[in-house]
Design a protein around this motif. Structure first.
Motif, PDB file in Angstrom:
ATOM      1  N   ASP A   6     132.404 -18.139 -15.372  1.00 42.73           N
ATOM      2  CA  ASP A   6     132.551 -17.113 -14.333  1.00 42.73           C
ATOM      3  C   ASP A   6     133.584 -16.070 -14.737  1.00 42.73           C
ATOM      4  OD1 ASP A   6     130.687 -18.246 -12.622  1.00 42.73           O
ATOM      5  OD2 ASP A   6     132.180 -19.334 -11.446  1.00 42.73           O
ATOM      6  N   ASN A   7     134.723 -16.532 -15.254  1.00 52.56           N
ATOM      7  CA  ASN A   7     135.789 -15.620 -15.675  1.00 52.56           C
ATOM      8  C   ASN A   7     135.344 -14.722 -16.827  1.00 52.56           C
ATOM      9  OD1 ASN A   7     137.453 -16.763 -13.746  1.00 52.56           O
ATOM     10  ND2 ASN A   7     138.478 -18.126 -15.201  1.00 52.56           N
ATOM     11  N   ILE A   8     134.623 -15.304 -17.770  1.00 52.36           N
ATOM     12  CA  ILE A   8     134.152 -14.522 -18.908  1.00 52.36           C
ATOM     13  C   ILE A   8     133.089 -13.522 -18.469  1.00 52.36           C
ATOM     14  CG2 ILE A   8     132.888 -14.673 -21.097  1.00 52.36           C
ATOM     15  CD1 ILE A   8     134.592 -17.273 -21.545  1.00 52.36           C
ATOM     16  N   ALA A   9     132.203 -13.943 -17.580  1.00 50.22           N
ATOM     17  CA  ALA A   9     131.189 -13.019 -17.060  1.00 50.22           C
ATOM     18  C   ALA A   9     131.859 -11.802 -16.420  1.00 50.22           C
ATOM     19  CB  ALA A   9     130.274 -13.728 -16.062  1.00 50.22           C
ATOM     20  N   ALA A  10     132.892 -12.037 -15.615  1.00 49.37           N
ATOM     21  CA  ALA A  10     133.612 -10.935 -14.969  1.00 49.37           C
ATOM     22  C   ALA A  10     134.307 -10.058 -16.007  1.00 49.37           C
ATOM     23  CB  ALA A  10     134.629 -11.484 -13.967  1.00 49.37           C
ATOM     24  N   LEU A  11     134.819 -10.662 -17.064  1.00 50.23           N
ATOM     25  CA  LEU A  11     135.526  -9.940 -18.114  1.00 50.23           C
ATOM     26  C   LEU A  11     134.588  -9.037 -18.926  1.00 50.23           C
ATOM     27  CD1 LEU A  11     138.149  -9.584 -19.876  1.00 50.23           C
ATOM     28  CD2 LEU A  11     137.336 -11.553 -21.196  1.00 50.23           C
ATOM     29  N   ILE A  12     133.397  -9.537 -19.251  1.00 48.06           N
ATOM     30  CA  ILE A  12     132.510  -8.806 -20.156  1.00 48.06           C
ATOM     31  C   ILE A  12     131.471  -7.932 -19.462  1.00 48.06           C
ATOM     32  CG2 ILE A  12     132.808 -10.517 -21.979  1.00 48.06           C
ATOM     33  CD1 ILE A  12     129.957 -11.541 -21.289  1.00 48.06           C
ATOM     34  N   GLU A  13     131.227  -8.167 -18.177  1.00 42.85           N
ATOM     35  CA  GLU A  13     130.178  -7.429 -17.443  1.00 42.85           C
ATOM     36  C   GLU A  13     130.291  -5.908 -17.602  1.00 42.85           C
ATOM     37  OE1 GLU A  13     126.953  -6.427 -15.322  1.00 42.85           O
ATOM     38  OE2 GLU A  13     127.463  -8.541 -15.413  1.00 42.85           O
ATOM     39  N   PRO A  14     131.491  -5.311 -17.447  1.00 44.94           N
ATOM     40  CA  PRO A  14     131.576  -3.844 -17.591  1.00 44.94           C
ATOM     41  C   PRO A  14     131.136  -3.348 -18.973  1.00 44.94           C
ATOM     42  CG  PRO A  14     133.558  -4.704 -16.554  1.00 44.94           C
ATOM     43  CD  PRO A  14     132.777  -5.887 -17.030  1.00 44.94           C
ATOM     44  N   THR A  15     131.486  -4.076 -20.016  1.00 43.32           N
ATOM     45  CA  THR A  15     131.100  -3.676 -21.371  1.00 43.32           C
ATOM     46  C   THR A  15     129.607  -3.861 -21.580  1.00 43.32           C
ATOM     47  OG1 THR A  15     133.283  -4.244 -22.216  1.00 43.32           O
ATOM     48  CG2 THR A  15     131.507  -4.113 -23.828  1.00 43.32           C
ATOM     49  N   VAL A  16     129.078  -4.970 -21.123  1.00 43.70           N
ATOM     50  CA  VAL A  16     127.639  -5.220 -21.245  1.00 43.70           C
ATOM     51  C   VAL A  16     126.867  -4.085 -20.570  1.00 43.70           C
ATOM     52  CG1 VAL A  16     125.757  -6.776 -20.579  1.00 43.70           C
ATOM     53  CG2 VAL A  16     127.909  -7.733 -21.428  1.00 43.70           C
ATOM     54  N   SER A  17     127.271  -3.715 -19.365  1.00 48.32           N
ATOM     55  CA  SER A  17     126.608  -2.625 -18.625  1.00 48.32           C
ATOM     56  C   SER A  17     126.779  -1.286 -19.332  1.00 48.32           C
ATOM     57  CB  SER A  17     127.166  -2.524 -17.205  1.00 48.32           C
ATOM     58  OG  SER A  17     126.844  -3.679 -16.482  1.00 48.32           O
ATOM     59  N   ALA A  18     127.987  -1.014 -19.810  1.00 52.51           N
ATOM     60  CA  ALA A  18     128.263   0.264 -20.486  1.00 52.51           C
ATOM     61  C   ALA A  18     127.413   0.428 -21.744  1.00 52.51           C
ATOM     62  CB  ALA A  18     129.745   0.370 -20.829  1.00 52.51           C
ATOM     63  N   LEU A  19     127.067  -0.678 -22.385  1.00 53.62           N
ATOM     64  CA  LEU A  19     126.237  -0.619 -23.586  1.00 53.62           C
ATOM     65  C   LEU A  19     124.743  -0.549 -23.257  1.00 53.62           C
ATOM     66  CD1 LEU A  19     128.188  -3.199 -25.775  1.00 53.62           C
ATOM     67  CD2 LEU A  19     128.049  -0.717 -26.136  1.00 53.62           C
ATOM     68  N   GLY A  20     124.413  -0.572 -21.960  1.00 53.08           N
ATOM     69  CA  GLY A  20     123.017  -0.423 -21.552  1.00 53.08           C
ATOM     70  C   GLY A  20     122.253  -1.720 -21.392  1.00 53.08           C
ATOM     71  N   TYR A  21     122.961  -2.836 -21.214  1.00 46.49           N
ATOM     72  CA  TYR A  21     122.318  -4.129 -21.048  1.00 46.49           C
ATOM     73  C   TYR A  21     122.636  -4.710 -19.672  1.00 46.49           C
ATOM     74  CZ  TYR A  21     122.074  -3.716 -26.117  1.00 46.49           C
ATOM     75  OH  TYR A  21     121.845  -3.256 -27.387  1.00 46.49           O
ATOM     76  N   GLU A  22     121.876  -5.720 -19.291  1.00 46.82           N
ATOM     77  CA  GLU A  22     122.132  -6.465 -18.060  1.00 46.82           C
ATOM     78  C   GLU A  22     122.504  -7.890 -18.449  1.00 46.82           C
ATOM     79  OE1 GLU A  22     118.576  -6.138 -15.702  1.00 46.82           O
ATOM     80  OE2 GLU A  22     118.966  -4.038 -15.239  1.00 46.82           O
ATOM     81  N   LEU A  23     123.578  -8.387 -17.867  1.00 48.30           N
ATOM     82  CA  LEU A  23     124.023  -9.750 -18.130  1.00 48.30           C
ATOM     83  C   LEU A  23     123.146 -10.712 -17.331  1.00 48.30           C
ATOM     84  CD1 LEU A  23     126.197 -11.403 -19.615  1.00 48.30           C
ATOM     85  CD2 LEU A  23     127.600 -11.204 -17.553  1.00 48.30           C
ATOM     86  N   ILE A  24     122.537 -11.654 -18.017  1.00 49.28           N
ATOM     87  CA  ILE A  24     121.646 -12.623 -17.374  1.00 49.28           C
ATOM     88  C   ILE A  24     122.393 -13.903 -17.039  1.00 49.28           C
ATOM     89  CG2 ILE A  24     119.524 -13.978 -17.599  1.00 49.28           C
ATOM     90  CD1 ILE A  24     119.119 -10.901 -17.537  1.00 49.28           C
ATOM     91  N   ARG A  25     123.126 -14.433 -18.022  1.00 46.66           N
ATOM     92  CA  ARG A  25     123.804 -15.712 -17.803  1.00 46.66           C
ATOM     93  C   ARG A  25     124.898 -15.897 -18.841  1.00 46.66           C
ATOM     94  NH1 ARG A  25     120.308 -21.074 -18.402  1.00 46.66           N
ATOM     95  NH2 ARG A  25     120.627 -20.637 -20.592  1.00 46.66           N
ATOM     96  N   VAL A  26     125.968 -16.565 -18.424  1.00 49.28           N
ATOM     97  CA  VAL A  26     127.043 -16.974 -19.331  1.00 49.28           C
ATOM     98  C   VAL A  26     127.241 -18.470 -19.129  1.00 49.28           C
ATOM     99  CG1 VAL A  26     129.497 -16.755 -19.904  1.00 49.28           C
ATOM    100  CG2 VAL A  26     128.206 -14.726 -19.201  1.00 49.28           C
ATOM    101  N   THR A  27     127.206 -19.224 -20.226  1.00 51.56           N
ATOM    102  CA  THR A  27     127.497 -20.652 -20.152  1.00 51.56           C
ATOM    103  C   THR A  27     128.556 -20.983 -21.199  1.00 51.56           C
ATOM    104  OG1 THR A  27     125.719 -21.254 -21.690  1.00 51.56           O
ATOM    105  CG2 THR A  27     125.186 -21.296 -19.342  1.00 51.56           C
TER     106      THR A  27
END
Length: 173
Positions: A6-27
């Motif tokens: 959860d913490n990593i998803a919150a950390l990386i979500e802005p970068t993933v979105s800025a690069l034009g992708y959608e975050l599906i899942r982090v495990t």
């Protein structure tokens, strides 16, 4: 998801979105050398090897600086694949009509696992046709869900890929 995921998803979500992708899942988890798995895709549902490599390079930089996990771990960036996890309401809406396996966080009528064809997703309610009959499952109660590999799913994905290829070729002419 675990707290670390959860913490990593919150950390990386802005970068993933800025690069034009959608975050599906982090495990995150595993044995002596745990794996951090990041699953993403483009808004159109595609995700090539080059996309995974690009995202991996960018996210490695962030993870190296922020250092959110103790010790060593493997970073794996991938696409959801054909038998993809269903994690967002739009995933359920997009894949209606196909078979899925769903696991609830808590039991409903003595069961936690359901398998069948997804027939509707309205509001926050998923309706499935199972061998035991029709069930309605609340989205908020779903702990895990994924599409099941079937000939029908494979055919639909191949048809979609062929259509995208034809559109790209027509646009480049």
């Amino acid at each position: 998801m675990s707290d670390a995921a959860d913490n990593i998803a919150a950390l990386i979500e802005p970068t993933v979105s800025a690069l034009g992708y959608e975050l599906i899942r982090v495990t995150y988890g595993g044995g002596r050398k745990p794996t951090l798995q990041i699953m993403a895709e483009k808004p159109d549902g595609s995700m090539g090897v080059e996309d995974c490599a690009k995202l991996s390079r960018e996210l490695s930089l962030i993870l190296d600086v922020e250092d959110p996990l103790p010790g060593e771990y493997l970073l794996e960036v991938s696409s959801p694949g054909i038998d993809r996890p269903l994690t967002r309401p739009k995933d359920f809406e997009r894949w209606l009509g196909f078979e899925a396996k769903v696991e609830l966080g808590t039991q409903m009528d003595g069961r936690r696992r359901y398998r069948g064809r997804m027939t509707s997703f309205t509001g926050d309610m998923l309706t499935m046709e199972t061998d035991e009959g029709v069930v309605e499952l609340e989205f908020g109660e779903i702990a895990k869900a994924k599409l099941l590999m079937t000939d029908e799913l494979l055919e639909a994905v191949q048809k979609s890929a062929a259509e995208k290829k034809n559109e790209a070729e027509a646009a480049s002419e």
